[in-house]
Scaffold this motif. Sequence first.
Motif, PDB file in Angstrom:
ATOM      1  N   PRO A 210     -10.984  -9.640   3.812  1.00  0.00           N
ATOM      2  CA  PRO A 210      -9.579  -9.345   4.128  1.00  0.00           C
ATOM      3  C   PRO A 210      -9.199  -9.643   5.573  1.00  0.00           C
TER       4      PRO A 210
ATOM      5  N   ARG B 111      -8.208 -13.369  -0.019  1.00  0.00           N
ATOM      6  CA  ARG B 111      -8.514 -12.326  -0.999  1.00  0.00           C
ATOM      7  C   ARG B 111     -10.017 -12.294  -1.220  1.00  0.00           C
TER       8      ARG B 111
ATOM      9  N   ASN C  87      -1.234  -7.695   5.282  1.00  0.00           N
ATOM     10  CA  ASN C  87      -2.619  -7.734   4.827  1.00  0.00           C
ATOM     11  C   ASN C  87      -2.725  -6.865   3.577  1.00  0.00           C
ATOM     12  N   PRO C  88      -3.304  -7.377   2.470  1.00  0.00           N
ATOM     13  CA  PRO C  88      -3.324  -6.615   1.222  1.00  0.00           C
ATOM     14  C   PRO C  88      -4.223  -5.388   1.240  1.00  0.00           C
ATOM     15  N   GLU C  89      -5.175  -5.327   2.173  1.00  0.00           N
ATOM     16  CA  GLU C  89      -6.093  -4.188   2.236  1.00  0.00           C
ATOM     17  C   GLU C  89      -5.782  -3.261   3.403  1.00  0.00           C
ATOM     18  N   TYR C  90      -5.428  -3.822   4.540  1.00  0.00           N
ATOM     19  CA  TYR C  90      -5.162  -3.048   5.755  1.00  0.00           C
ATOM     20  C   TYR C  90      -3.730  -3.340   6.171  1.00  0.00           C
ATOM     21  N   ASP C  91      -2.806  -2.527   5.651  1.00  0.00           N
ATOM     22  CA  ASP C  91      -1.391  -2.861   5.724  1.00  0.00           C
ATOM     23  C   ASP C  91      -0.782  -2.682   7.111  1.00  0.00           C
TER      24      ASP C  91
ATOM     25  N   LYS D  89       0.793  -1.228   0.000  1.00  0.00           N
ATOM     26  CA  LYS D  89       0.000   0.000   0.000  1.00  0.00           C
ATOM     27  C   LYS D  89       0.827   1.281   0.000  1.00  0.00           C
TER      28      LYS D  89
ATOM     29  N   ASP E  27     -13.655 -10.669  -0.854  1.00  0.00           N
ATOM     30  CA  ASP E  27     -14.331  -9.713   0.031  1.00  0.00           C
ATOM     31  C   ASP E  27     -14.125 -10.038   1.506  1.00  0.00           C
TER      32      ASP E  27
ATOM     33  N   TRP F  57      -2.832 -14.178   3.432  1.00  0.00           N
ATOM     34  CA  TRP F  57      -4.089 -13.502   3.708  1.00  0.00           C
ATOM     35  C   TRP F  57      -5.106 -13.861   2.639  1.00  0.00           C
TER      36      TRP F  57
END
Length: 376
Positions: A349, A345, A281-285, A237, A347, A343
Amino acid sequence: MATYDCDAPARSIVAVGGGDATMFAVGTQRLRGGNDVHIVTHDRDRDGARCTAVLSHPDGEIWSMDARPAEAGSNDAAGADILATAFDGGSRAGGVSIWRLPASLDAGSTPTRGELTRVASTPSSTSGKDESEDALSNPRCVRWSTADPSILAVVGDTFVSIARLGTELTLTTRGSLPEGSVVGSSCSFHPDEPEVVAVGVDTAVSVYDARSGLHRPSQTIQNAHALQVRSVEYNPKRGGVTCATCGDDGVVRIWDTRSHSRPVGEMAPGHAHWAWCVAYNPEYDQLIASGGGDQCVRLWVDAGNSSGGGGAKGGGNTAVQKTHSCVNVYDGCHADTVYGVAWGRGDDPWTFASVSYDGRVAIEKVPRAEKYRILL
């Protein structure tokens, strides 16, 4: 906690699929007999893990595996249906193979046995010479580029290579690592630069840029760990500004890649034995998972390194910024070394999975309190 047993040694796990099903692919590592890729699905309603499919991998022991990311701007997960595996062929040389998963993986169906569809295998060189026999022999790590999903990095004990997948897998650039060096089990692409890859070499992290050749690193974080670096992971991110590492000293560290005389964050005390893997985490780094030889998985929060702010803003850092916090320790899941974490993927995360060498897969969730602290 949800668990599943592959009934075979395993050390690689990646998230696959997308949408409303949380699935992971796990590669086995039998010395004798056939090896497989197990597709494990998380049943969110019952918090259980079930096998969706067992797909034969005829090429040998799977040392590393990665799922190709979807093309930029794509609304589907078609790219995630392509797997790259680095394998040891036993009596014959190992190599790299590219596979396509079945077109439909029904998470609710009866578990099935089948075969992976081969897309390509160990590539030939673009030099015109027949170098395919040793171009990627005995690789230990494969990783797709997120910036250009047609590019694959391959790292072995003596080399780092870049290959491109088109109608076939073609080796575009190859470089030799320093003689006598020991390579960790992981590499990571810069999130915005499709041919810049970081590799753990001995106690350092070496960054290679394929555009200028792979003969020497363009950047090096010297003495990143007191012992062997086992894993390196760019923050997805922050445009390649920060990366996480872990190693045989059991410590997880965060680095500012623009000024790396000292880490900007250190997750310590860390693992009680070698730390083998680390994953953002790919969404919440700000969420980071790590696993190691102490048979446990640790979930960290690095608030100072999140894309929402608070991280290092420039060069010149001279002291470690202790921004870490251990959210949870999952120490009842595994009875052997944890070699891989991934992690989910799609919907979801907030779910991550780990695999230990005894073939045990454990699927965990971020604690509810931490999830809402991040969201609110």
